[in-house]
Every structure is written in structure tokens, then in C-alpha cells.
Enzyme design. Structure first.
Site, PDB file in Angstrom:
ATOM      1  N   PHE A  22       0.952  -1.074  -0.031  1.00 39.35           N
ATOM      2  CA  PHE A  22       0.059   0.018  -0.030  1.00 39.35           C
ATOM      3  C   PHE A  22       0.919   1.236   0.005  1.00 39.35           C
ATOM      4  O   PHE A  22       1.925   1.449   0.772  1.00 39.35           O
ATOM      5  CB  PHE A  22      -0.794   0.202   1.400  1.00 39.35           C
ATOM      6  CG  PHE A  22      -2.105   0.535   1.360  1.00 39.35           C
ATOM      7  CD1 PHE A  22      -2.238   2.197   1.182  1.00 39.35           C
ATOM      8  CD2 PHE A  22      -3.294   0.127   1.081  1.00 39.35           C
ATOM      9  CE1 PHE A  22      -3.039   3.140   1.167  1.00 39.35           C
ATOM     10  CE2 PHE A  22      -4.330   0.910   0.729  1.00 39.35           C
ATOM     11  CZ  PHE A  22      -4.473   2.267   0.975  1.00 39.35           C
ATOM     12  N   HIS A  88      -9.811   5.505   8.147  1.00 40.22           N
ATOM     13  CA  HIS A  88      -9.186   4.770   9.177  1.00 40.22           C
ATOM     14  C   HIS A  88      -7.668   4.692   9.429  1.00 40.22           C
ATOM     15  O   HIS A  88      -6.927   3.761   9.947  1.00 40.22           O
ATOM     16  CB  HIS A  88      -9.697   3.356   9.203  1.00 40.22           C
ATOM     17  CG  HIS A  88      -9.096   2.412   7.855  1.00 40.22           C
ATOM     18  ND1 HIS A  88      -9.644   2.936   6.633  1.00 40.22           N
ATOM     19  CD2 HIS A  88      -8.470   1.726   7.515  1.00 40.22           C
ATOM     20  CE1 HIS A  88      -9.113   2.259   5.822  1.00 40.22           C
ATOM     21  NE2 HIS A  88      -8.187   1.506   6.185  1.00 40.22           N
TER      22      HIS A  88
HETATM   23  O1  LIG Z   1      -0.133   0.349   4.587  1.00 43.15           O
HETATM   24  C1  LIG Z   1      -1.198   1.253   4.411  1.00 43.15           C
HETATM   25  N1  LIG Z   1      -2.215   0.555   4.677  1.00 43.15           N
HETATM   26  C2  LIG Z   1      -3.579   1.144   4.597  1.00 43.15           C
HETATM   27  N2  LIG Z   1      -4.749   0.484   4.623  1.00 43.15           N
HETATM   28  C3  LIG Z   1      -4.739  -0.955   4.539  1.00 43.15           C
HETATM   29  C4  LIG Z   1      -4.565  -1.843   5.603  1.00 43.15           C
HETATM   30  O2  LIG Z   1      -2.898  -1.705   5.882  1.00 43.15           O
HETATM   31  C5  LIG Z   1      -4.736  -3.266   5.398  1.00 43.15           C
HETATM   32  O3  LIG Z   1      -3.995  -3.870   4.326  1.00 43.15           O
HETATM   33  C6  LIG Z   1      -6.289  -3.204   5.057  1.00 43.15           C
HETATM   34  O4  LIG Z   1      -6.917  -2.765   6.110  1.00 43.15           O
HETATM   35  C7  LIG Z   1      -6.707  -4.769   4.930  1.00 43.15           C
HETATM   36  O5  LIG Z   1      -6.356  -5.443   6.265  1.00 43.15           O
HETATM   37  C8  LIG Z   1      -3.419   2.457   4.562  1.00 43.15           C
HETATM   38  N3  LIG Z   1      -4.900   3.292   4.371  1.00 43.15           N
HETATM   39  O6  LIG Z   1      -5.891   2.794   4.616  1.00 43.15           O
HETATM   40  O7  LIG Z   1      -4.839   4.608   4.024  1.00 43.15           O
HETATM   41  C9  LIG Z   1      -2.394   3.266   4.265  1.00 43.15           C
HETATM   42  O8  LIG Z   1      -2.314   4.579   4.287  1.00 43.15           O
HETATM   43  N4  LIG Z   1      -1.292   2.726   4.342  1.00 43.15           N
END
Ligand SMILES: O=c1[nH]c(NC[C@H](O)[C@H](O)[C@H](O)CO)c([N+](=O)[O-])c(=O)[nH]1
Length: 154
Positions: A22, A88
Site C-alpha cells: 500500500f 481509518h
Molecule cells: O499501509 C497502509 N495501509 C492502509 N490500509 C490498508 C491496511 O493496511 C490493510 O491492508 C487493510 O485494512 C486490510 O487488512 C492505508 N490506508 O488505509 O490509508 C495506508 O495509508 N497505508
């Protein structure tokens, strides 16, 4: 006595790097900075394993698994949590931090927190090889020091 890890005794030390996909435009740069630093301190490429996970929330469970494997002297955790317009942000940022902390405590292997938590993409890119340096490279130095401390002194 003062016990301290050395950056100059990396012989035989093995590292795992858990990196979140991500915001990959940021995490790829953090990973590059980390690997460059490991290499500069004579860590061999074959002594670095890189594991990709979907997001920062998933980093902790993988870090704990790698720590418990007994195959690594330290686990470097890399991610980029950007508030931007995500609702979130706090949940992900706090979960990532507690996940990495728990992984280290539960496995007994140093798990290093190299997860950026930023307000926006500019801030993140500045900390991933921009004006503010590369937090991935800094976290790699911490990983080397902690791995050396555990291997040679604890
Ligand atoms: O690494 C990140 N994951 C993010 N969301 C995904 C999270 O890490 C999980 O992969 C997801 O919730 C599924 O478990 C982010 N946001 O939502 O903004 C982010 O900014 N950075």
C-alpha cells in the site's frame, strides 16, 4: 559495563524486511534505502529476505512469524500510512505500531518500526529519499545495531 551493538560487525547477521505494498510509490523507496544501507555495511544480499504484504496492518503478524522462525537476527518492518482522505488512518497507524511492537516482544527478535505515518504524500516522499532523508535507510541502521547487540552481547 556498557553493552552496545556495532555497525561494523555484520558478518553472518541475517535480516528479514517486511514491506507493505500500500502506497508502494513510497514503500519501494524506503525499501531501496534500507537495502542500500545494509549493503553499505557489508550485509550480503543472500542474508536479506524481503517479504511483501498488502498493507501496514499485515506487517505485524508476518514480522512475528519471521522472528519466531529463528532464521533472522532482526526484522525490519516498512510501510507508509498516509492520512490523506482515509478515514481509518489512526486504526491502521496504531495497529501497525502495536503489531510490530508485539512481534518483537513475542518472538524475542528485534522488530524495527520503519512505518511512516504522514499527513500527505509530499511528507511521505520527503521522508523516503527526499529533503528529509530516507527513513528506510535509518531504520536499517537501527536493525543492524539491534541485531549486533543481540548476537554479540545479549
Ligand atoms: O499501509 C497502509 N495501509 C492502509 N490500509 C490498508 C491496511 O493496511 C490493510 O491492508 C487493510 O485494512 C486490510 O487488512 C492505508 N490506508 O488505509 O490509508 C495506508 O495509508 N497505508
Amino acid at each position: 559495563r556498557h553493552l552496545v551493538g556495532s555497525l561494523n560487525r555484520t558478518e553472518g547477521l541475517r535480516f528479514a524486511v517486511v514491506v507493505a505494498r500500500f502506497n508502494e510509490i513510497v514503500t519501494r523507496r524506503l525499501l531501496e534505502g534500507a537495502i542500500e544501507t545494509f549493503t553499505r555495511y557489508s550485509v550480503k544480499e543472500e542474508d536479506i529476505d524481503v517479504v511483501w504484504v498488502p498493507g501496514s496492518f499485515e506487517v505485524g503478524v508476518v514480522a512475528e512469524k519471521l522472528g519466531k522462525s529463528g532464521n533472522y537476527n532482526a526484522v525490519l518492518c516498512i510501510g507508509a500510512v498516509i492520512r490523506g482522505d482515509t478515514s481509518h488512518y489512526d486504526a491502521v497507524a496504531n495497529s501497525a505500531a502495536s503489531g510490530v511492537l508485539s512481534a518483537g516482544l513475542n518472538s524475542g527478535v528485534p522488530c524495527i518500526f520503519g512505518v511512516l505515518t504522514c499527513e500527505d504524500m509530499d511528507q511521505a516522499l520527503n521522508r523516503a529519499g527526499g529533503k528529509a532523508g530516507n527513513k528506510g535507510a535509518e531504520a536499517a541502521l537501527t536493525a543492524i545495531e539491534m541485531a549486533s547487540l543481540f548476537e554479540h552481547h545479549l
